[in-house]
Design a protein around this motif. Structure first.
Motif, short mmCIF file in Angstrom:
data_model
loop_
_atom_site.label_atom_id
_atom_site.label_comp_id
_atom_site.label_asym_id
_atom_site.label_seq_id
_atom_site.Cartn_x
_atom_site.Cartn_y
_atom_site.Cartn_z
N GLU A 1 -53.20 -23.19 -15.34
CA GLU A 1 -53.43 -23.17 -16.79
C GLU A 1 -53.79 -21.76 -17.24
O GLU A 1 -54.96 -21.42 -17.43
CB GLU A 1 -54.49 -24.20 -17.16
CG GLU A 1 -54.04 -25.60 -16.74
CD GLU A 1 -54.53 -26.71 -17.63
OE1 GLU A 1 -55.71 -26.68 -18.04
OE2 GLU A 1 -53.73 -27.63 -17.92
N SER B 1 -57.65 -23.00 -14.17
CA SER B 1 -57.40 -21.79 -14.96
C SER B 1 -57.62 -20.61 -14.02
O SER B 1 -58.66 -20.54 -13.38
CB SER B 1 -58.38 -21.71 -16.12
OG SER B 1 -58.27 -22.86 -16.93
N ARG C 1 -52.99 -34.69 -11.08
CA ARG C 1 -52.85 -33.22 -11.06
C ARG C 1 -54.21 -32.55 -10.95
O ARG C 1 -55.25 -33.11 -11.28
CB ARG C 1 -52.06 -32.73 -12.26
CG ARG C 1 -52.50 -32.88 -13.72
CD ARG C 1 -53.85 -33.24 -14.04
NE ARG C 1 -54.18 -33.15 -15.46
CZ ARG C 1 -55.27 -32.54 -15.92
NH1 ARG C 1 -56.14 -32.00 -15.10
NH2 ARG C 1 -55.54 -32.52 -17.21
N ARG D 1 -60.88 -34.72 -13.18
CA ARG D 1 -61.32 -33.34 -13.42
C ARG D 1 -62.83 -33.32 -13.57
O ARG D 1 -63.48 -34.36 -13.65
CB ARG D 1 -60.62 -32.77 -14.66
CG ARG D 1 -60.95 -33.54 -15.92
CD ARG D 1 -60.13 -33.06 -17.12
NE ARG D 1 -60.42 -33.86 -18.30
CZ ARG D 1 -59.74 -33.82 -19.43
NH1 ARG D 1 -58.68 -33.02 -19.53
NH2 ARG D 1 -60.07 -34.58 -20.46
N ALA E 1 -55.58 -28.82 -12.33
CA ALA E 1 -55.07 -27.84 -13.31
C ALA E 1 -56.03 -26.67 -13.49
O ALA E 1 -56.67 -26.53 -14.52
CB ALA E 1 -54.84 -28.56 -14.65
N1 GLU Z 1 -57.79 -25.65 -16.85
C1 GLU Z 1 -59.00 -26.38 -17.04
C2 GLU Z 1 -60.12 -25.71 -16.28
O1 GLU Z 1 -59.86 -25.05 -15.29
C3 GLU Z 1 -58.90 -27.81 -16.54
C4 GLU Z 1 -58.05 -28.63 -17.43
C5 GLU Z 1 -57.99 -30.10 -17.11
O2 GLU Z 1 -58.15 -30.49 -15.95
O3 GLU Z 1 -57.74 -30.84 -18.05
O4 GLU Z 1 -61.26 -25.85 -16.66
#
Ligand code: GLU
Length: 289
Positions: free
Chosen positions: A41, A9, A5, A202, A7
């Motif tokens: 997120e 924000s 994934r 990530r 994710a």
């Molecule tokens: N939402 C988080 C961000 O944009 C990333 C979270 C993740 O990949 O665990 O920094």
């Protein structure tokens, strides 16, 4: 079956740094024959910018990165986070905390401690049930009770062996904030498990959260995914590129050139193709090799 994934924000459009993480997670999923998901997120609503989610999804699509399953928004998943919190409360792994930031600083000073981590104080445990609990203060937030030994060891696919003593370096961390908002740590752990994520790819700026997430997974009886943290893109000032230090918006008039810059950060060969789709396929093959 591999499930990965990205994710983001929605605190602003993607920048060069977040594109690296998006591309890496997509390539890893493709290289390992898996499924790639996008999850928005948006739990920290005060930091979210209206419409940024749609801009991000559009930017990703322009770069040929499209979620294999319907996109989910964390702001619609509060019931799942509440269930997990309830489970932790039942297991006595979560407790209410009545401390303000000032209370925490005062408690640390009284103990002669100035332990600081990223400018956030290590929680001194004031409201822990075994320290006497709330003692008449109104509950403001919910914290995770880190049990000793709080040291977590894990192996990052790029960075190798990692260790963090969560007791000493973080302390009992927040699960639900005083304003009712869900903490990133809880939401990400619940969602990674609910979506069957096997591989998290990530940015390296998040590596420091992994030990906390592993402790939560263990407490909730959830599997721990494999982790790979990607290199950061540094701004002109040598600091991590972020929306805060004025990261340039991505140039999507030429998505291939923009992707090519992200691919370079990941150590991939220059794009030889004129179509985004072909370049992605070639990079996925290079990633697999
Ligand atoms: N939402 C988080 C961000 O944009 C990333 C979270 C993740 O990949 O665990 O920094």
């Amino acid at each position: 079956m591999y499930r990965g994934r990205f994710a983001p924000s929605p605190t602003g459009p993607l920048h060069a740094g977040s594109l690296v993480a998006a591309l890496a997670s997509w390539l890893d999923a493709r290289a390992l024959g898996g499924v790639w998901l996008v999850r928005i997120e948006d739990v920290d609503t005060p930091r979210c910018i209206a419409g940024a989610d749609e801009i991000i999804l559009q930017q990703l699509a322009t770069c040929g990165l499209v979620s294999d399953e319907p996109v989910v928004w964390q702001s619609q998943r509060g019931a799942l986070y509440q269930q997990a919190l309830d489970q932790l409360i039942d297991q006595q792994r979560a407790y209410p905390c009545g401390c303000s930031r000032k209370d925490i600083e005062a408690a640390l000073r009284a103990q002669g401690l100035t332990r600081e981590r990223h400018h956030a104080a290590v929680y001194p445990g004031t409201c822990r049930p075994d320290h006497g609990g709330l003692q008449g203060k109104p509950a403001r937030a919910w914290r995770f009770a880190v049990h000793a030994p709080g040291e977590v060891r894990w192996t990052d696919r790029r960075l190798g062996p990692q260790a963090q003593d969560v007791t000493a370096e973080v302390g009992d961390f927040i699960l639900q904030r005083a304003d009712g908002l869900w903490a990133y740590q809880l939401a990400v752990v619940v969602d990674d498990a609910a979506q069957g994520i096997t591989h998290v790819v990530r940015g390296e700026d998040l590596v420091d959260n992994t030990a906390r997430q592993i402790l939560l997974q263990r407490a909730l009886g959830l599997p721990t995914p494999a982790y790979l943290h990607t290199p950061l893109v540094l701004g002109d000032n040598g600091e991590k590129l972020s929306k805060q230090n004025g990261a340039q918006a991505l140039d999507l008039n030429d998505p291939l050139a923009t992707l090519d810059r992200a691919a370079r950060v990941l150590g991939l060969p220059p794009a030889q193709d004129s179509a985004v789709h072909d370049a992605l396929a070639r990079w996925a093959a290079a990633w697999a090799a």
